[in-house]
Design an enzyme around this catalytic site. Structure first.
Site, short mmCIF file in Angstrom:
data_model
loop_
_atom_site.label_atom_id
_atom_site.label_comp_id
_atom_site.label_asym_id
_atom_site.label_seq_id
_atom_site.Cartn_x
_atom_site.Cartn_y
_atom_site.Cartn_z
N HIS A 64 1.26 -1.14 -0.35
CA HIS A 64 -0.22 -0.12 -0.27
C HIS A 64 0.52 1.59 -0.35
O HIS A 64 1.96 1.05 0.25
CB HIS A 64 -0.92 0.15 1.33
CG HIS A 64 -0.73 -0.08 2.24
ND1 HIS A 64 -0.69 -0.55 4.46
CD2 HIS A 64 1.05 0.14 3.17
CE1 HIS A 64 0.11 -0.30 4.50
NE2 HIS A 64 0.96 -0.02 4.30
N ASN A 65 0.61 1.86 -1.02
CA ASN A 65 0.97 3.51 -0.66
C ASN A 65 2.33 3.87 -2.00
O ASN A 65 3.12 4.76 -1.18
CB ASN A 65 1.22 4.17 0.70
CG ASN A 65 0.31 4.42 1.44
OD1 ASN A 65 -1.05 4.56 1.58
ND2 ASN A 65 0.16 3.91 3.09
#
Length: 355
Positions: free
Chosen positions: A258-259
């Site tokens: 994620h991110n």
């Protein structure tokens, strides 16, 4: 049982045709009318095949090849067997690929596995979904509410597309792929078995209530001309988006946390693992099985050798490798130093058993 072929076979071409296409020089103009009907490697080619040579590692195969014609650089044309027609060109493999792309256009992007030209009767499509003309939806696809899909896109059998996902034009969603919480640009190829937009690995660890899950409310944003290999997983962001930059090519079985932000025109080989909140610049190349720790920055143009473990930022245009990764020159010096220590110890038996 007859051996099947899975792609269209090209029509016969003359060596003059190939020379014109690749801008190669035919060493013997008298062979301009000679025909070839297919492509093959040096060791498997027969008299009707075109092959290429540009790597000394395969010199023995060149000497023994039975190919009808060979694309080869000026430096090595003297090594081609006399019965093999020589097509002289500066970049043999690039020229070979140019021919392959012309002859096998149907292999450049996935086709409908079932020859579908519209929406299969077994597909389930929410009434609020909007599909432009010329979208192909194969059997047993499920498309959720408010999905938008652009023209020319093929959605493979058994794929599931969650609510509000947007997919651009001329894309391919591979069979049994699952997509949610994602915005996808044009000409994106997603191979079978991918999972895009699932929540990332976000927890508050070892609290009084156990591992407390952190809501993952971001998205996956995939820009134009990206290719994603089979069985790859891309987590949606927690607060900010997970972004894959335009033109990036991702191999099979890659995990992107994620991110993560990946720049434009990057190359990611198979089985890479990218931890969360990484920033990877443009034109970065990562070898197979590279692992990168979270919250790092990999600069533009950096390269990391296969099976390396990265725990530090890498500067732009850095060449790193090893476990843990460091600049390759330093890594090689350390390897040589360790090997020297081992040799010295083996040559000094009196040192055995010392404390």
């Amino acid at each position: 049982m007859a051996q099947p072929t899975f792609f269209e076979q090209p029509p016969p071409s003359t060596l003059a045709d190939i020379a014109a296409l690749t801008k190669a020089q035919l060493a013997d103009p008298a062979r301009a009318g000679q025909q070839v009907t297919g492509l093959a490697s040096l060791d498997e080619a027969g008299p009707m095949h075109l092959t290429f040579f540009d790597n000394l590692k395969y010199a023995d195969q060149l000497a023994a090849t039975k190919a009808g014609a060979c694309l080869v650089g000026p430096r090595f044309e003297k090594d081609v067997p006399p019965e093999v027609a020589v097509l002289r060109v500066a970049q043999p493999f690039r020229a070979f690929v140019q021919v392959a792309r012309e002859w096998h256009r149907d292999a450049l992007r996935p086709q409908s596995w079932f020859g579908c030209t519209g929406i299969a009767p077994s597909a389930i499509i929410d009434p609020s979904a909007r599909l432009e003309d010329d979208v192909i939806v194969e059997p047993f696809v499920v498309i959720g509410p408010n999905v938008e899909i652009g023209s020319g896109t093929v959605v493979g059998a058994g794929a599931i597309i969650g609510a509000n996902v947007k997919i651009g034009r001329d894309c391919n969603v591979g069979a049994r792929t699952v997509i949610q919480c994602a915005l996808i640009g044009n000409n994106v190829l997603i191979h079978p078995g991918c999972s895009l937009g699932q929540d990332g690995y976000g927890f508050l660890f070892f609290g009084p209530e156990g591992h407390l899950k952190v809501p993952q409310t971001g998205r996956v944003v995939i820009q134009n001309d990206v290719e994603i290999g089979a069985a790859t997983t891309i987590d949606r962001g927690s607060l900010r988006d997970t972004v894959i930059g335009e033109g990036t090519k991702i191999d099979n079985q890659v995990q992107i946390g994620h991110n993560v932000t990946i720049g434009r025109h990057c190359l990611l080989a198979a089985q890479i693992g990218l931890a969360g909140s990484l920033t990877i610049g443009d034109n970065v190349a990562l070898g197979a099985k590279v692992g990168i720790n979270n919250h790092l920055k990999i600069g533009d143009g950096a390269q990391v050798t296969a099976m390396s473990a990265v725990k530090d930022d890498i500067p732009p245009n850095g060449r790193w490798g090893g476990h843990f990764a460091k600049p390759t020159k330093q890594w090689f010096r350390e390897i040589v130093a360790v090997e020297r220590l081992v040799r010295d110890a083996a040559a000094d038996p009196k040192g055995e058993g010392r404390e």
